[in-house]
Design a protein around this motif. Structure first.
Motif, short mmCIF file in Angstrom:
data_model
loop_
_atom_site.label_atom_id
_atom_site.label_comp_id
_atom_site.label_asym_id
_atom_site.label_seq_id
_atom_site.Cartn_x
_atom_site.Cartn_y
_atom_site.Cartn_z
N VAL A 1 -5.58 1.20 1.21
CA VAL A 1 -5.36 2.64 1.13
C VAL A 1 -3.91 2.96 1.42
O VAL A 1 -3.27 2.34 2.28
N HIS A 2 -3.38 3.94 0.71
CA HIS A 2 -2.00 4.39 0.93
C HIS A 2 -1.97 5.92 0.86
O HIS A 2 -2.48 6.52 -0.10
N ARG A 3 -1.38 6.55 1.85
CA ARG A 3 -1.27 8.01 1.84
C ARG A 3 -0.16 8.44 0.89
O ARG A 3 0.94 7.88 0.91
N VAL A 4 -0.43 9.44 0.07
CA VAL A 4 0.54 9.93 -0.91
C VAL A 4 1.56 10.81 -0.20
O VAL A 4 1.19 11.82 0.41
N PRO A 5 2.85 10.48 -0.27
CA PRO A 5 3.87 11.31 0.38
C PRO A 5 3.95 12.70 -0.27
O PRO A 5 3.80 12.84 -1.48
N GLU A 6 4.20 13.70 0.55
CA GLU A 6 4.37 15.05 0.01
C GLU A 6 5.67 15.13 -0.79
O GLU A 6 6.68 14.55 -0.41
N ASN A 7 5.61 15.84 -1.90
CA ASN A 7 6.78 16.11 -2.74
C ASN A 7 7.37 14.86 -3.40
O ASN A 7 8.48 14.90 -3.91
N GLY A 8 6.63 13.77 -3.40
CA GLY A 8 7.11 12.56 -4.06
C GLY A 8 6.81 12.59 -5.55
O GLY A 8 5.88 13.27 -6.01
N THR A 9 7.59 11.85 -6.32
CA THR A 9 7.39 11.77 -7.76
C THR A 9 6.48 10.59 -8.10
O THR A 9 6.28 9.68 -7.29
N ALA A 10 6.00 10.59 -9.33
CA ALA A 10 5.18 9.47 -9.79
C ALA A 10 6.00 8.18 -9.83
O ALA A 10 5.48 7.10 -9.51
N ASP A 11 7.26 8.27 -10.19
CA ASP A 11 8.11 7.08 -10.21
C ASP A 11 8.26 6.49 -8.82
O ASP A 11 8.20 5.26 -8.63
N GLU A 12 8.46 7.34 -7.83
CA GLU A 12 8.60 6.87 -6.45
C GLU A 12 7.31 6.25 -5.95
O GLU A 12 7.31 5.17 -5.34
N LEU A 13 6.20 6.92 -6.20
CA LEU A 13 4.91 6.39 -5.77
C LEU A 13 4.59 5.08 -6.49
O LEU A 13 4.07 4.14 -5.88
N GLY A 14 4.90 5.01 -7.77
CA GLY A 14 4.65 3.78 -8.52
C GLY A 14 5.41 2.60 -7.95
O GLY A 14 4.89 1.48 -7.90
N GLY A 15 6.65 2.83 -7.51
CA GLY A 15 7.43 1.75 -6.91
C GLY A 15 6.81 1.24 -5.63
O GLY A 15 6.76 0.02 -5.39
N VAL A 16 6.32 2.16 -4.81
CA VAL A 16 5.68 1.76 -3.56
C VAL A 16 4.40 0.99 -3.83
O VAL A 16 4.14 -0.06 -3.22
#
Length: 377
Positions: free
Chosen positions: A186-201
């Protein structure tokens, strides 16, 4: 070399139970034959065939390559299948001198223990899956069964999910993302993050989870769990049709999430004076007051904020801002206001206020049709 923690007899008993859990008769018999071969090897290091294309897949391939080079007992041999010459996976494989196969691969029989698929985009046929004694694993950037399909990260951001994660499944033929779960994080989705940033993580998280799964793969297979079909949601590929803003229906938060999900790849769109206009450099929610009594704000109303050089647009529950647009060429908010919007607002009457608005696609098409056919007015 790593050794199996359970005797072969115990695995064969588990394999027998696993057989009854499969729903397709043909797949059940082929899975049984594959699992009977499980007892022929004791575990890692694995002879591995990797299937991938994009940068998300490269993160997993990096760790697998590092494991092979370090001799840490997880990867013995590593070869790669990819689709075309210009994809990141092929470039990485060439730089690191990994053996490459074109799609579909041949000469697979007896050469590999397990396959790994990461962001590949092609269904593996049943006959190919059955060539891997331990099956084929898939790294998927969501908490399956939520967001099956090719664009899970985009839909995670677009729908405002607070939590996501990565899942390792064993793939099945005929359909994407339906196989049993071997591992999940499980990973918590950061607020105001983009899909590109989340995809990298998630790419990095998924790569590490893959290595963890490979370390104890026989145990993971023994304790796999089927996905709950009732919880499944689908994440279709993003497309231009998703980028049209519907000012009357979408809230500030929904437009914000849409921009963070797809804005780096597909600009948000609207219509102005019958022309498509792309909305760039989103700044979020705006707080403004209207000084012109003639202009009662309705969804699509555009207001220029000189202090911040922003175009504020009224939506369902407030105002959102953009600092640039694309109309023939890129224009700053000031350029668009001085060259287009200000001139239009000066000449229209209160009954023509739609002429100075951004219109949702259907309304924009209707307005353009009316201008071409004035007798219909």
């Amino acid at each position: 070399m790593w050794t199996c923690r359970r005797p072969v007899a115990a695995y064969l008993k588990i394999c027998s139970r696993f057989q009854h859990r499969c729903t397709r008769t043909t797949w059940r018999s082929d899975t049984d034959r594959s699992l009977r071969r499980l007892g022929s090897t004791s575990g890692p290091p694995w002879r591995l065939l990797f299937f991938g294309t994009d940068q998300f897949a490269v993160e997993s391939l990096k760790l697998l390559t590092s494991s092979r080079s370090s001799g840490d007992g997880i990867v013995e041999t590593l070869e790669v299948v990819t689709l075309s010459s210009d994809v990141p996976v092929k470039k990485f494989a060439q730089r690191n001198r990994l053996p490459l196969h074109s799609w579909p691969p041949d000469d697979v029989d007896g050469r590999f223990d397990v396959g790994v698929v990461v962001s590949f985009g092609c269904l593996l046929p049943e006959r190919l899956i059955n060539k891997f004694p331990y099956g084929v694993l898939n790294v998927h950037p969501s908490l399956l069964p939520r967001w099956r399909g090719p664009a899970p990260v985009f839909h995670t951001v677009m729908h405002g999910d607070a939590v996501t994660g990565v899942t390792i499944i064993q793939i099945r033929p005929y359909r994407f993302d339906v196989g049993p779960v071997l591992n999940q994080e499980v990973h918590r989705v950061p607020e105001n993050g983009t899909a590109d940033e989340l995809g990298g993580v998630l790419a990095a998280r998924g790569a590490h989870l893959l290595m963890d799964t490979l370390m104890t793969l026989p145990e993971r297979i023994a304790n796999q769990r089927e996905q709950r079909q009732t919880s499944a949601t689908f994440a279709p590929k993003i497309s231009t049709s998703m980028s049209w803003v519907v000012w009357e229906e979408q809230t500030c938060d929904q437009i914000d999430r849409l921009y963070r999900a797809i804005g780096s790849r597909i600009p948000l769109r609207t219509t102005w004076m019958g022309r498509t206009i792309k909305l760039l450099d989103f700044v979020g929610k705006c707080h403004i007051s209207i000084s012109d009594p003639r202009r009662t704000p309705v969804p699509g109303t555009v207001n220029y904020l000189k202090e911040s050089n922003t175009l504020a647009v009224c939506c369902k529950d407030g105002w959102v801002g953009f600092r640039a647009v694309l109309l023939n060429k890129r224009l700053t908010a000031a350029d668009f206001y001085n060259g287009y919007l200000h001139r239009t607002l000066r000449r229209i009457t209160p009954g023509q206020m739609a002429e100075g608005q951004f219109l949702s696609r259907k309304r924009g098409m209707d307005a353009r049709h009316m201008r071409k056919n004035p007798t219909l007015c």
